[in-house]
Enzyme design. Sequence first.
Site, PDB file in Angstrom:
ATOM      1  N   GLU A  64       0.814  -1.218   0.000  1.00  0.00           N
ATOM      2  CA  GLU A  64       0.000   0.000   0.000  1.00  0.00           C
ATOM      3  C   GLU A  64       0.845   1.266   0.000  1.00  0.00           C
ATOM      4  O   GLU A  64       0.560   2.215  -0.729  1.00  0.00           O
ATOM      5  CB  GLU A  64      -0.963   0.019   1.188  1.00  0.00           C
ATOM      6  CG  GLU A  64      -2.150  -0.925   1.043  1.00  0.00           C
ATOM      7  CD  GLU A  64      -1.821  -2.363   1.419  1.00  0.00           C
ATOM      8  OE1 GLU A  64      -0.696  -2.637   1.883  1.00  0.00           O
ATOM      9  OE2 GLU A  64      -2.703  -3.238   1.262  1.00  0.00           O
ATOM     10  N   HIS A 133     -11.427  -3.881   8.950  1.00  0.00           N
ATOM     11  CA  HIS A 133     -11.964  -3.765   7.593  1.00  0.00           C
ATOM     12  C   HIS A 133     -13.293  -3.012   7.591  1.00  0.00           C
ATOM     13  O   HIS A 133     -14.133  -3.233   6.728  1.00  0.00           O
ATOM     14  CB  HIS A 133     -12.200  -5.145   6.976  1.00  0.00           C
ATOM     15  CG  HIS A 133     -10.959  -5.917   6.689  1.00  0.00           C
ATOM     16  ND1 HIS A 133     -10.178  -6.478   7.667  1.00  0.00           N
ATOM     17  CD2 HIS A 133     -10.352  -6.226   5.515  1.00  0.00           C
ATOM     18  CE1 HIS A 133      -9.158  -7.110   7.109  1.00  0.00           C
ATOM     19  NE2 HIS A 133      -9.235  -6.976   5.809  1.00  0.00           N
TER      20      HIS A 133
END
Lengths: 332, 344
Positions: A64, A133
């Site tokens: 990321e 999440h």
Amino acid sequence: MNAPVREISYSQAIQEAMAIAMESDERVILMGEDIGVYGGAFQVTGDLIDRFGPDRVMDTPISELGGAGVAVGAAVTGLRPIFEFQFSDFAALAMEQIVNQAAKMRYMLGGAVSVPLVMRFPAGSGTGAAAQHSQSLEAWLGHVPGLKVIQPATPHDVKGMLLAAVADPDPVMIFEHKLLYKMKGPVPEGHYTVPLNKAEVRREGHDVSIVATSIMVHKALEAAEVLAGEGVSAEVIDLRSIRPIDQETVIASVKKTSRLICVYEGVKTLGVGAEISAMIAESEAFDYLDAPILRLGGSETPIPYNPELEKAAVPQVPEIVDAARGLVRGVR
Amino acid sequence: MSGRARAMQVETETSNLPFIYRQYEREQLLDALRKMHLIRRFEEGAEECYMRGLIHGTMHLSIGQEASAMGICMPLVNEDQITSTHRGHGHCIAKGADVKRMFAEFFGKTTGYCAGRGGSMHIADVSTGNLGANGIVGGGLPIAVGAALTAKRLRTGKVVVCFFGDGANNEGAFHEALNMAAIWKLPVVFVCENNGYGMSTSTARSTAVANVADRAAAYSMPGVIVDGNVLSDVAEASHDAVERARRGDGPTLIECKTYRYRGHSKSDRNRYRTKDEIDDWMTNRDPIKRYEAQLIEFGIATSDELEAIRNSVQQEIDAGIEFAKASPMPSIDGLADNVYTLEA
């Protein structure tokens, strides 16, 4: 304006916007984890790889920080990347590039460069994916000058705002609530844009202003319907952008209704509602207030796994109804 | 090219000479020396101005590392791009920046490269391909890979050089960036300027491999170690890596072993290295002294000519400082300029 309008889903609207942007501009590329043949974790990219090929629909490694940085470097030098985080939570891995590089590069270099970068963040709870999440982290990025941070709430808006974001010379962060992906709504065909800095009054009313973001707009509209049955007229404002905030629209509404509730899924403390409340407290609308400002935000906890606990961790329609009713009737 | 042609003509006499003397014209060789002096005198000038209170903040000096910056940039053309580091004044000058505008930036003036908004740590000159120094260790690594992605995708033919220090080789960004550059075969050259210390912590204490270049193997790219204080060795490694990148064969990791004479920044008490160590590098391994000695040895310049270069550099530095002093301060009204491209 005369383009045919169909009902399509929020995620289809995003995909359509990306396809239009890529068709009209060779410099637009998509980057992200598993956005190629897999189609993206939420199938937003879908089959775009078949139309545009793997060089323009680029699967990145699970990196990321590096991936975000590559997107920054590509944006500064002439591409127009649309970078998808698989989950907005993973932005925590990439904060360096977003906050220290993308947001500041133009300023630090005295205007010598622009960073025309779009980042997409699937956000929010309600999917049973638990604490890592499910977060709503938009306020983190909303705190950073140099970024634009938007939360489109409808298929129409997400398409138009994404197309506006791709055309924008500065980094635009789009927070997309995952529960909106399947929501359908009217979306014109072809190219159109929705401004990145304007709130929208979704329902007019005169007793209380409910300023909401993202999926909470829909919950606020549901609540307004219930309230109408009780004789309470709620005005619902879809904030759409948290940086910049459309102060004018919110102030005008509060001056009209004299009451304000902010509803957002991010953690309540130090969040979007705090900013809206303070903005009203500092504005001429303060003198119009007939009641304290209320914030309904996410609980001061990580998002839990158990579905009932998960629901309890973010504002729901009955709470919005209760809060509005209490404010209007003076019962708190 | 003509340098190479000439070298071929006189191959018998010159084939034993180090790389740059075969590759470049006399004028280019002397310009490289001029820029190395310019880097050193710029930093000495900036340090002096800092001591006198004319420059505020902090700065990270690369004095002693000039051959690395210059050697790496010799094979580059103006359109090629670099990303630089907090110790980036040398990269900026080697890539072609004007010291007048650099001094002006350090003085916080509107005529500076960043209009006084960036200072030493964000010095950049996009017109000569310098995408900017970076205050974050490792921050430039993925950005360089992104610039290389643009070059490949838009077929610009540009090569991107990514400077970073030994400290950055333990950042995650280093590993992510090298991996992506390798899998996508991008035209980027990673240049580690290993000066032995990440602030106070030696590479021996911070890094599990003996050489940063050893890590290239993990990303399937060539890893090259050079004496970063020998201009020709650095330029040769850079030349090969730049050619490889331009051919489309992908990235290279070059490690320049070098040394900074000054501390990490202005707060450094220098308690982590010995005076003997510093003296040894300054006396026996100075990159400028070594290059000047070669230029004389190979009959490329006389000591008078070298003296003339030093004098002209000093004049350029003095003029740069005067320019910075005379330049206007930014207006307070402009505080929010360039936060966004289109002002609200």
